[in-house]
Design an enzyme around this catalytic site. Structure first.
Site, PDB file in Angstrom:
ATOM      1  N   ARG A  98     -31.449  25.592 -20.574  1.00  0.00           N
ATOM      2  CA  ARG A  98     -32.551  25.196 -19.682  1.00  0.00           C
ATOM      3  C   ARG A  98     -33.848  24.949 -20.468  1.00  0.00           C
ATOM      4  O   ARG A  98     -34.615  24.028 -20.162  1.00  0.00           O
ATOM      5  CB  ARG A  98     -32.759  26.297 -18.633  1.00  0.00           C
ATOM      6  CG  ARG A  98     -33.775  25.927 -17.579  1.00  0.00           C
ATOM      7  CD  ARG A  98     -33.718  26.886 -16.411  1.00  0.00           C
ATOM      8  NE  ARG A  98     -34.599  26.476 -15.344  1.00  0.00           N
ATOM      9  CZ  ARG A  98     -35.585  27.227 -14.869  1.00  0.00           C
ATOM     10  NH1 ARG A  98     -35.801  28.429 -15.363  1.00  0.00           N
ATOM     11  NH2 ARG A  98     -36.349  26.777 -13.891  1.00  0.00           N
ATOM     12  N   HIS A 102     -36.285  21.733 -20.177  1.00  0.00           N
ATOM     13  CA  HIS A 102     -37.708  21.842 -19.830  1.00  0.00           C
ATOM     14  C   HIS A 102     -38.597  21.387 -20.982  1.00  0.00           C
ATOM     15  O   HIS A 102     -39.723  20.954 -20.753  1.00  0.00           O
ATOM     16  CB  HIS A 102     -38.042  23.277 -19.399  1.00  0.00           C
ATOM     17  CG  HIS A 102     -37.569  23.594 -18.016  1.00  0.00           C
ATOM     18  ND1 HIS A 102     -38.214  24.463 -17.170  1.00  0.00           N
ATOM     19  CD2 HIS A 102     -36.505  23.125 -17.314  1.00  0.00           C
ATOM     20  CE1 HIS A 102     -37.576  24.524 -16.007  1.00  0.00           C
ATOM     21  NE2 HIS A 102     -36.527  23.737 -16.083  1.00  0.00           N
ATOM     22  N   ASP A 103     -38.111  21.499 -22.219  1.00  0.00           N
ATOM     23  CA  ASP A 103     -38.885  20.957 -23.330  1.00  0.00           C
ATOM     24  C   ASP A 103     -38.896  19.431 -23.268  1.00  0.00           C
ATOM     25  O   ASP A 103     -39.954  18.792 -23.292  1.00  0.00           O
ATOM     26  CB  ASP A 103     -38.310  21.430 -24.672  1.00  0.00           C
ATOM     27  CG  ASP A 103     -39.168  20.962 -25.842  1.00  0.00           C
ATOM     28  OD1 ASP A 103     -40.405  20.850 -25.646  1.00  0.00           O
ATOM     29  OD2 ASP A 103     -38.627  20.700 -26.931  1.00  0.00           O
ATOM     30  N   VAL A 106     -40.984  17.359 -20.564  1.00  0.00           N
ATOM     31  CA  VAL A 106     -42.454  17.443 -20.569  1.00  0.00           C
ATOM     32  C   VAL A 106     -42.948  17.161 -21.991  1.00  0.00           C
ATOM     33  O   VAL A 106     -42.654  17.924 -22.910  1.00  0.00           O
ATOM     34  CB  VAL A 106     -42.922  18.844 -20.088  1.00  0.00           C
ATOM     35  CG1 VAL A 106     -44.439  18.892 -19.976  1.00  0.00           C
ATOM     36  CG2 VAL A 106     -42.278  19.212 -18.758  1.00  0.00           C
ATOM     37  N   GLY A 108     -41.776  15.113 -24.015  1.00  0.00           N
ATOM     38  CA  GLY A 108     -40.658  14.838 -24.919  1.00  0.00           C
ATOM     39  C   GLY A 108     -40.182  16.099 -25.622  1.00  0.00           C
ATOM     40  O   GLY A 108     -40.788  17.174 -25.501  1.00  0.00           O
ATOM     41  N   ASP A 110     -40.427  18.174 -28.066  1.00  0.00           N
ATOM     42  CA  ASP A 110     -41.363  18.430 -29.171  1.00  0.00           C
ATOM     43  C   ASP A 110     -41.751  19.910 -29.241  1.00  0.00           C
ATOM     44  O   ASP A 110     -42.769  20.261 -29.842  1.00  0.00           O
ATOM     45  CB  ASP A 110     -42.629  17.574 -29.017  1.00  0.00           C
ATOM     46  CG  ASP A 110     -43.485  18.030 -27.840  1.00  0.00           C
ATOM     47  OD1 ASP A 110     -42.980  18.764 -26.960  1.00  0.00           O
ATOM     48  OD2 ASP A 110     -44.673  17.657 -27.808  1.00  0.00           O
ATOM     49  N   SER A 112     -43.095  21.701 -27.156  1.00  0.00           N
ATOM     50  CA  SER A 112     -44.355  22.042 -26.476  1.00  0.00           C
ATOM     51  C   SER A 112     -44.121  23.193 -25.494  1.00  0.00           C
ATOM     52  O   SER A 112     -45.047  23.937 -25.177  1.00  0.00           O
ATOM     53  CB  SER A 112     -44.933  20.827 -25.744  1.00  0.00           C
ATOM     54  OG  SER A 112     -43.946  20.237 -24.930  1.00  0.00           O
ATOM     55  N   GLU A 126     -47.399  25.050 -21.053  1.00  0.00           N
ATOM     56  CA  GLU A 126     -46.220  24.826 -20.205  1.00  0.00           C
ATOM     57  C   GLU A 126     -45.546  26.128 -19.781  1.00  0.00           C
ATOM     58  O   GLU A 126     -44.965  26.218 -18.713  1.00  0.00           O
ATOM     59  CB  GLU A 126     -45.205  23.939 -20.939  1.00  0.00           C
ATOM     60  CG  GLU A 126     -45.663  22.505 -21.085  1.00  0.00           C
ATOM     61  CD  GLU A 126     -44.795  21.684 -22.026  1.00  0.00           C
ATOM     62  OE1 GLU A 126     -43.575  21.924 -22.097  1.00  0.00           O
ATOM     63  OE2 GLU A 126     -45.339  20.797 -22.711  1.00  0.00           O
ATOM     64  N   ASN A 132     -41.742  27.361 -15.032  1.00  0.00           N
ATOM     65  CA  ASN A 132     -41.383  28.126 -16.238  1.00  0.00           C
ATOM     66  C   ASN A 132     -41.766  29.603 -16.195  1.00  0.00           C
ATOM     67  O   ASN A 132     -41.071  30.455 -16.746  1.00  0.00           O
ATOM     68  CB  ASN A 132     -42.062  27.500 -17.467  1.00  0.00           C
ATOM     69  CG  ASN A 132     -41.533  26.102 -17.752  1.00  0.00           C
ATOM     70  OD1 ASN A 132     -40.435  25.765 -17.316  1.00  0.00           O
ATOM     71  ND2 ASN A 132     -42.303  25.304 -18.470  1.00  0.00           N
ATOM     72  N   HIS A 232     -25.839  23.963 -13.695  1.00  0.00           N
ATOM     73  CA  HIS A 232     -26.004  25.045 -12.708  1.00  0.00           C
ATOM     74  C   HIS A 232     -24.679  25.759 -12.424  1.00  0.00           C
ATOM     75  O   HIS A 232     -24.520  26.380 -11.384  1.00  0.00           O
ATOM     76  CB  HIS A 232     -26.629  24.506 -11.413  1.00  0.00           C
ATOM     77  CG  HIS A 232     -28.082  24.177 -11.584  1.00  0.00           C
ATOM     78  ND1 HIS A 232     -28.855  23.586 -10.624  1.00  0.00           N
ATOM     79  CD2 HIS A 232     -28.919  24.369 -12.649  1.00  0.00           C
ATOM     80  CE1 HIS A 232     -30.097  23.422 -11.060  1.00  0.00           C
ATOM     81  NE2 HIS A 232     -30.161  23.880 -12.295  1.00  0.00           N
ATOM     82  N   THR A 233     -23.770  25.675 -13.348  1.00  0.00           N
ATOM     83  CA  THR A 233     -22.535  26.459 -13.266  1.00  0.00           C
ATOM     84  C   THR A 233     -22.661  27.743 -14.078  1.00  0.00           C
ATOM     85  O   THR A 233     -21.696  28.507 -14.221  1.00  0.00           O
ATOM     86  CB  THR A 233     -21.345  25.610 -13.773  1.00  0.00           C
ATOM     87  OG1 THR A 233     -20.162  26.383 -13.731  1.00  0.00           O
ATOM     88  CG2 THR A 233     -21.533  25.168 -15.200  1.00  0.00           C
ATOM     89  N   THR A 275     -17.174  31.243 -11.479  1.00  0.00           N
ATOM     90  CA  THR A 275     -17.127  31.512 -12.933  1.00  0.00           C
ATOM     91  C   THR A 275     -18.568  31.541 -13.454  1.00  0.00           C
ATOM     92  O   THR A 275     -19.031  30.589 -14.097  1.00  0.00           O
ATOM     93  CB  THR A 275     -16.319  30.419 -13.678  1.00  0.00           C
ATOM     94  OG1 THR A 275     -16.843  29.127 -13.303  1.00  0.00           O
ATOM     95  CG2 THR A 275     -14.841  30.472 -13.352  1.00  0.00           C
TER      96      THR A 275
END
Ligand code: HEM
Length: 355
Positions: A98, A102-103, A106, A108, A110, A112, A126, A132, A232-233, A275
């Site tokens: 994740r 999320h990197d 936002v 790219g 990088d 951040s 962020e 987050n 999301h598994t 699972t």
């Protein structure tokens, strides 16, 4: 000071709900329980409103084996840190996958998302953004890998690449070695990070059109959106994102959630009840069976996306290959490379910019 105030207003808006968003240009639409998208309450970002897909990210400047000559132990050191962390707690592997998403969405890919100290001394990075805060995990694994790499070859390997390699390795271990994402290196680290920019991340109350639009704004297709949602598994989610839609779920699944959550919005529940710690295609069967947590999961049952959901659920091995390709593509979004002298560097410590 102005940035601090803006972040405070944002946080208050997030907590207070849609009414507080009136007139705001940033509203975290999709992270709030809006009955339906209402442009009067929340004006979504112009790039998302346009709903046009920008070209696929090219990844120009990246290459496979980028560190083979520069720092031969780099990728192995990341793998060792991830292997240890996932063995101790598979949930951290979910967190690392994740973190990469999320990197990349936002500013790219990088790194951040890792910053707490930036070039402009902005404190509302962020990490403080509503998607987050109190939610992302795995930072300590990135720090451990980076520290080992810095000891072996100082100033050579970017934090952005460490995040990408860590997501690859977490996917590999959590899929019982069935998913191996081809991952290039060569990303540089950014020097800025702003909490309000996390509104580019799609939220759990988003509908299909909003999901497609937010991926299109990053150059990713609707197919890739469906494929990447399969993450999301694994991992967990707070009850606040599913408690309002228990009546829409499979009754037995809803009853189990109601008991686990016990009225506490901050309790965490597994995303995949079948699972929970395996990165597999079970998610798609869960979508079909109405055993998923978020609106953004459940809406994949809609006419536009149900064909992909059914294919991913039924064809062994198909989703795994598509997930590898989509993750590789996501790793090319907005990258900074060696040529970008302005505002890009190889950080020494992942949470703060170099002096
Ligand atoms: C399609 C739009 C998406 C939405 C709306 C969404 C939303 C969310 C939310 C609300 C949570 C729970 C956070 C919490 O309760 O603190 C979550 C967890 C998670 N998401 Fe997504 N997500 C999306 C796409 C993705 C993608 C593309 C990936 C990775 C490829 C991903 C990977 C994960 C993982 C692994 C977790 C569990 C994290 C953990 O256990 O620490 N998500 N997501």
């Amino acid at each position: 000071m102005a940035t601090k105030l803006a972040a405070l207003i944002l946080l208050a808006a997030f907590i207070a709900g849609p009414a507080a968003c009136e007139g705001a240009s940033i509203c975290f639409n999709g992270w709030l329980r809006l009955p339906s998208y209402n442009p009067r309450l929340c004006r979504s970002r112009p790039d998302i409103q346009r709903r046009q897909r920008i070209p696929s990210p090219s990844g120009s400047g990246l290459s496979y084996g980028y560190y083979n000559s520069r720092c031969p132990s780099a990728e192995k050191l990341v793998t060792a840190a991830v292997r240890k962390a996932v063995a101790a707690n598979p949930g951290i592997g979910a967190g690392l996958i994740r973190l990469f998403f999320h990197d990349c969405f936002v500013r790219g890919c990088d790194a951040s998302v890792l910053l707490t100290a930036t070039d402009s001394n902005n404190m509302d990075t962020e990490r403080e953004g509503p998607p987050n805060k109190d939610s992302l995990r795995g930072f300590e694994v990135i720090d451990e890998a980076k520290a080992a790499i810095e000891a072996a070859c100082p100033g050579t390997v970017s934090c952005a690449d460490v995040v990408a390699f860590a997501a690859r390795d977490a996917s590999y271990f959590l899929s019982n070695r069935r998913i191996n994402i081809p991952t290039q290196g060569g990303r540089y680290d950014g020097r800025e990070s702003f909490a309000n920019e996390t509104d580019q991340l799609p939220g759990p109350f988003s509908n299909v059109t909003e999901l497609q639009a937010s991926f299109a704004a990053k150059g990713l297709t609707s197919d890739e959106m469906v494929v990447l949602s399969g993450a999301h598994t694994i991992g967990r989610a707070r009850c606040m994102f599913s408690s309002s839609r228990l009546s829409e779920m499979d009754p037995a699944f809803a009853a189990k959630l109601r008991a686990q959550c016990n009225g506490d919005d901050n309790t965490n529940v597994n995303q995949d009840d079948v699972t929970p710690d395996v990165l597999d295609r079970q998610y798609y069967q869960n979508v079909i069976d109405r055993k998923v947590l978020f609106t953004s999961d459940a809406v994949l049952n809609s006419t536009e996306t149900i064909a992909q959901v059914t294919e991913n659920a039924n064809r062994a091995g198909a989703w795994e290959r598509k997930f590898e390709r989509a993750m590789e593509n996501m790793g090319k979004i907005g990258i900074k490379t060696r040529g970008d002298q302005q505002g890009a560097e190889i950080r020494k410590v992942c949470s703060r910019v170099n002096n």
